[in-house]
Design an enzyme around this catalytic site. Structure first.
Site, mmCIF file in Angstrom:
data_model
loop_
_atom_site.group_PDB
_atom_site.id
_atom_site.type_symbol
_atom_site.label_atom_id
_atom_site.label_comp_id
_atom_site.label_asym_id
_atom_site.label_seq_id
_atom_site.Cartn_x
_atom_site.Cartn_y
_atom_site.Cartn_z
ATOM 1 N N TYR A 133 0.900 -1.240 -0.272
ATOM 2 C CA TYR A 133 0.027 -0.100 0.083
ATOM 3 C C TYR A 133 0.892 1.403 0.179
ATOM 4 C CZ TYR A 133 -3.834 3.053 1.881
ATOM 5 O OH TYR A 133 -4.675 3.978 2.114
ATOM 6 N N LYS A 162 -1.497 -1.279 -4.025
ATOM 7 C CA LYS A 162 -2.582 -0.185 -4.084
ATOM 8 C C LYS A 162 -1.661 1.104 -4.129
ATOM 9 C CE LYS A 162 -6.042 2.219 -1.737
ATOM 10 N NZ LYS A 162 -6.706 2.492 -0.470
#
EC number: 4.3.3.7
Length: 298
Positions: A133, A162
Site C-alpha cells: 500500500y 494499491k
C-alpha cells in the site's frame, strides 16, 4: 489475484465509537449485491489507525464471516509496529482472509533499502498474499517502482500494489517494470478517478473509498471498460469526478464518505474516531448537494 473493483470499506460505528455490526453487515451485503470484486477492511478509510489490535481482530473476524467467501476479502494490517503487522497478518490468514494490505511505515519514512527490509521481513514471516500500500501523502515516503520490483522478484507472496498517488506516471512505471517479470502481479489505483488511466497503463482496477457510496457506479465503469463501451465510460467518469468532492468537504474525509452512505439510504451514524470530528449541518448539506448532483447526471 486482486483485480477489478475493490472497496476500501468504512467501519461503521455507533455514537459511542463501538462497532455497529448490524449496520456493517447491511453495508457489506449492499456492496456485494452491487457486484464489487472485493472489500478491504481496516484500511485508511476503515480507520485502522484508531483501533487496538484486539479490536482489529474482532472486527476482521466479523468481516470475514459476514462476507462468507462471496467476494475477496483483504484486511489492512499496517502499523508502526512490525510485530503487530506480522501478528495481525497471521491472524488474517487464520480466519480465512484472501490477503492483507500493508501500508509502508509512516512517521519516520524509511529509505528504499529500509522499506525493502521491512516488507521483506513481513513477507518471510507470513503465509498469505500481500498487497503493498503506497500512500506517500500519509506516510511521507513513496514506494518507488524499483522497490516494488525488487520485492516482487524476491517474495512470491507479495502479489499486488494499491497505488494511492495523485500521479499516474508513478503507477505506469510500476506496471511496466513489475509486470515484465511478474505477469501475475496486479496494480490497483488508490485514487478513485484514475480507474481508466490505470487500465490504459496496463493496470488491473481500483481500490477506493467512493465505492462505499455508489458501488454500482464503479462496477458499471469496470464492465464498460471491459466491453469497450465508451459512452458508459464517459458517463461514469463524469459522476466519479463530481463524487471526488466528497474528499474535501469534512474535516476528515472518512466522515464525508459515511455521510454520503447515509444519504444514499443506509441509516448509519457518521461518527468517526478522533482525529475525526462531528460533521456540521453545513457540511452535511454540502455532502447532500454532491450526492444529488451525481444523481442528476444522465
Amino acid at each position: 489475484m486482486f483485480r477489478g473493483v475493490y472497496v476500501a470499506s468504512i467501519t461503521i460505528l455507533d455514537e459511542n465509537g463501538d462497532f455497529d455490526l448490524m449496520k456493517m453487515a447491511a453495508h457489506i451485503d449492499n456492496l456485494i449485491n452491487n457486484g464489487v470484486d472485493g472489500i478491504l477492511f481496516l484500511g485508511s478509510t476503515g480507520e485502522f489507525y484508531s483501533f487496538s489490535i484486539e479490536q482489529k481482530k474482532k472486527f476482521a473476524s466479523f468481516a470475514v464471516n459476514a462476507v462468507n467467501k462471496r467476494v475477496k476479502v483483504l484486511i489492512g494490517t499496517g502499523s508502526t509496529n512490525i510485530n503487530e503487522v506480522i501478528e495481525m497478518s497471521k491472524y488474517s490468514k487464520e480466519i480465512g482472509a484472501d490477503g492483507v494490505t500493508i501500508v509502508s511505515p509512516y512517521y519516520f519514512g524509511p529509505s528504499e533499502s529500509a522499506a525493502e527490509q521491512y516488507f521483506g521481513k513481513i513477507a518471510q514471516s507470513v503465509d498469505i498474499p500481500i498487497m503493498l500500500y503506497n500512500f506517500p501523502a500519509r506516510t511521507g515516503t513513496e514506494l518507488s517502482a524499483e522497490v516494488v520490483l525488487n520485492l516482487a522478484k524476491k517474495y512470491h507472496n507479495i502479489v499486488s500494489l494499491k497505488d494511492t498517488v495523485d500521479n499516474i506516471s508513478h503507477t505506469r512505471k510500476v506496471i511496466q517494470k513489475v509486470k515484465s517479470i511478474r505477469s501475475d502481479f496486479t496494480v490497483l489505483s488508490g485514487f478513485d478517478e484514475y480507474y481508466v488511466l490505470n487500465r490504459l497503463s496496463g493496470g488491473d482496477g481500483v481500490l477506493c473509498a467512493l465505492a462505499n457510496v455508489d458501488p454500482k457506479l464503479f462496477v458499471s465503469l469496470h464492465k464498460a471498460y471491459e466491453n469497450k463501451d465508451s459512452v458508459t465510460i464517459e458517463k461514469c467518469a463524469k459522476k466519479i469526478s463530481v463524487l471526488m468532492n466528497l474528499y474535501e468537504c469534512t474535516d476528515l474525509f472518512v466522515t464525508g464518505i459515511k455521510a454520503a452512505v447515509k444519504i444514499n439510504g443506509l441509516d448509519i451514524s457518521t461518527f468517526t474516531n478522533p482525529p475525526g470530528v462531528k460533521i456540521t449541518e453545513g457540511q452535511f448539506d454540502i455532502v447532500k448537494k454532491i450526492v444529488d448532483e451525481v444523481r442528476a447526471i444522465v
